[in-house]
Design a protein around this motif. Structure first.
Motif, short mmCIF file in Angstrom:
data_model
loop_
_atom_site.label_atom_id
_atom_site.label_comp_id
_atom_site.label_asym_id
_atom_site.label_seq_id
_atom_site.Cartn_x
_atom_site.Cartn_y
_atom_site.Cartn_z
N GLU A 193 37.07 42.86 35.14
CA GLU A 193 36.05 43.71 35.77
C GLU A 193 36.55 44.29 37.09
O GLU A 193 36.28 45.46 37.40
CB GLU A 193 34.78 42.90 35.98
CG GLU A 193 34.08 42.53 34.66
CD GLU A 193 32.97 41.51 34.85
OE1 GLU A 193 32.70 41.13 36.02
OE2 GLU A 193 32.39 41.08 33.84
N ARG A 194 37.29 43.48 37.87
CA ARG A 194 37.83 43.99 39.14
C ARG A 194 38.79 45.15 38.89
O ARG A 194 38.76 46.17 39.59
CB ARG A 194 38.54 42.87 39.91
CG ARG A 194 37.62 41.90 40.62
CD ARG A 194 38.38 41.06 41.64
NE ARG A 194 39.45 40.28 41.02
CZ ARG A 194 39.28 39.06 40.53
NH1 ARG A 194 38.08 38.48 40.58
NH2 ARG A 194 40.29 38.40 40.01
N LEU A 195 39.66 44.98 37.89
CA LEU A 195 40.62 46.04 37.61
C LEU A 195 39.93 47.28 37.04
O LEU A 195 40.31 48.41 37.34
CB LEU A 195 41.69 45.54 36.63
CG LEU A 195 42.83 46.51 36.33
CD1 LEU A 195 43.51 46.98 37.62
CD2 LEU A 195 43.85 45.87 35.40
N ALA A 196 38.89 47.07 36.22
CA ALA A 196 38.14 48.21 35.68
C ALA A 196 37.48 49.01 36.81
O ALA A 196 37.48 50.25 36.78
CB ALA A 196 37.09 47.71 34.69
N ARG A 197 36.95 48.31 37.81
CA ARG A 197 36.36 49.02 38.95
C ARG A 197 37.43 49.77 39.73
O ARG A 197 37.21 50.89 40.20
CB ARG A 197 35.63 48.02 39.86
CG ARG A 197 34.36 47.45 39.26
CD ARG A 197 33.51 46.75 40.32
NE ARG A 197 34.19 45.59 40.87
CZ ARG A 197 34.06 44.35 40.39
NH1 ARG A 197 33.30 44.13 39.32
NH2 ARG A 197 34.69 43.34 40.95
N ASP A 198 38.62 49.15 39.85
CA ASP A 198 39.73 49.82 40.53
C ASP A 198 40.15 51.08 39.76
O ASP A 198 40.41 52.13 40.36
CB ASP A 198 40.91 48.85 40.65
CG ASP A 198 42.12 49.49 41.29
OD1 ASP A 198 42.01 49.93 42.45
OD2 ASP A 198 43.18 49.55 40.63
N PHE A 199 40.21 50.98 38.43
CA PHE A 199 40.52 52.16 37.60
C PHE A 199 39.50 53.27 37.87
O PHE A 199 39.86 54.44 38.01
CB PHE A 199 40.48 51.78 36.12
CG PHE A 199 41.74 51.13 35.61
CD1 PHE A 199 42.78 50.79 36.46
CD2 PHE A 199 41.88 50.85 34.25
CE1 PHE A 199 43.93 50.18 35.98
CE2 PHE A 199 43.03 50.25 33.76
CZ PHE A 199 44.06 49.91 34.62
N ALA A 200 38.22 52.90 37.90
CA ALA A 200 37.17 53.90 38.08
C ALA A 200 37.30 54.59 39.44
O ALA A 200 37.13 55.82 39.54
CB ALA A 200 35.80 53.23 37.95
#
Length: 251
Positions: free
Chosen positions: A27-34
Motif C-alpha cells: 500500500e505504501r508503494l502504491a501511494r508512492d506510485f500514485a
C-alpha cells in the motif's frame, strides 16, 4: 583434487519470485506510485520482474579429504575430528531481475541449522566469504587449514592439494553468524552497480555432534527492492509451513 564451483545452479531446490513483505508495504508503494504518476500494479510488477533460484546444498565430509591415519598425533586437527564431525556445505542462489522495473539493493541469505530428534545441534564453525568489498576476485581457491578453518588461496599458490574453486566473488558481501546455528550472508550493491544480480556461492564449515546421522537446514531470503523508483521489502514466500524452505545437508 579441486572441486570447481559450477557456472549454474543444479539441482534446483526452489525457483520463483520473492513476494512483498506485507500488505502495508504494498500500500505504501502504491501511494508512492500514485504521487509520482506511475501506472503499474505493485504485486504484478514485482512478480513479473524478479526470479530467485536456490540450489540444493552440496556437502562433503572433511574426513573424505583428511584421512585420520595420515594426521600426526600432535596435529590439533586430530583432537577436533575426535570430538565432532565436520562438513563443508556449499550453498548457492541466483538473482535475476528485469532492468528498469526492479533492482535488488540488498539481500540476506540465511541458513538455520536444525537440531535432530535427540536435540543435537550443529553450528557453522566457519564461513566463506566473510567480507568482500569493492572488487571482483577471479579464480580463488578455498581450502581448509589444519586447524579446521577456511583458508583462501590464489589460484597459482602451492601447498593445499584439495579444496573448492570460485570463478568470481562480487561485492559487496558480508557474512555473520560464525560459531552459531544461524549464519547469514548479506549482499549489497557496490558503487556504480544498480542491482544485486547473478550467481552467489557460499561455503559453510559445519561442526556437528559426533555421530549425528543426518543434518538439515532451513533456508530463507529477504531483500530490499527498488520497484519503478520506489522501495519495497520482499521475502521468500511462505506456504503455511513453520520453515520457509528445508534442505537436507547429509545423512
Amino acid at each position: 583434487m579441486w572441486i570447481r564451483t559450477p557456472d549454474r545452479i543444479e539441482p534446483v531446490l526452489w525457483e520463483g519470485a520473492l513476494v512483498p513483505a506485507s500488505e502495508a508495504a504494498v500500500e505504501r508503494l502504491a501511494r508512492d506510485f500514485a504521487r509520482r504518476g506511475v501506472k503499474a500494479d505493485v504485486k504484478k510488477t514485482v512478480a513479473d520482474a524478479n526470479v530467485l533460484t536456490i540450489g540444493q546444498p552440496e556437502t562433503w565430509k572433511i574426513t573424505d579429504f583428511f584421512k585420520p591415519g595420515t594426521i600426526s598425533d600432535s596435529d590439533p586437527m586430530l583432537a577436533k575430528l575426535a570430538e565432532a564431525d565436520f562438513y563443508v556445505v556449499r550453498l548457492g542462489c541466483s538473482f535475476r531481475v528485469k532492468p528498469k522495473n526492479v533492482e535488488v539493493e540488498w539481500a540476506r541469505f540465511t541458513v538455520r541449522l536444525l537440531p535432530d530428534a535427540d536435540g543435537r545441534q550443529p553450528i557453522a564453525f566457519d564461513l566463506h566469504p566473510v567480507m568482500v568489498t569493492q572488487e571482483i576476485k577471479r579464480t580463488i581457491r578455498l581450502s581448509v587449514s589444519p586447524v579446521l578453518k577456511f583458508q583462501q588461496l590464489e589460484a597459482e599458490a602451492g601447498g593445499a592439494e584439495w579444496g573448492w574453486e570460485y570463478t568470481e566473488l562480487q561485492p559487496v558481501i558480508s557474512a555473520s553468524g560464525g560459531g552459531e546455528a544461524e549464519p547469514s550472508w548479506d549482499y549489497t550493491v557496490a558503487r556504480g552497480v544498480s542491482t544485486v544480480q547473478g550467481l552467489k556461492w557460499m561455503h559453510m564449515l559445519v561442526k556437528a555432534p559426533k555421530g549425528m546421522p543426518a543434518g538439515q537446514a532451513a533456508l530463507d531470503l529477504a531483500a530490499d527492492l527498488k520497484v519503478r523508483g520506489g522501495d519495497l521489502p520482499v521475502l521468500f514466500p511462505r506456504t503455511g509451513s513453520a520453515e520457509p524452505l528445508t534442505a537436507k545437508l547429509w545423512g
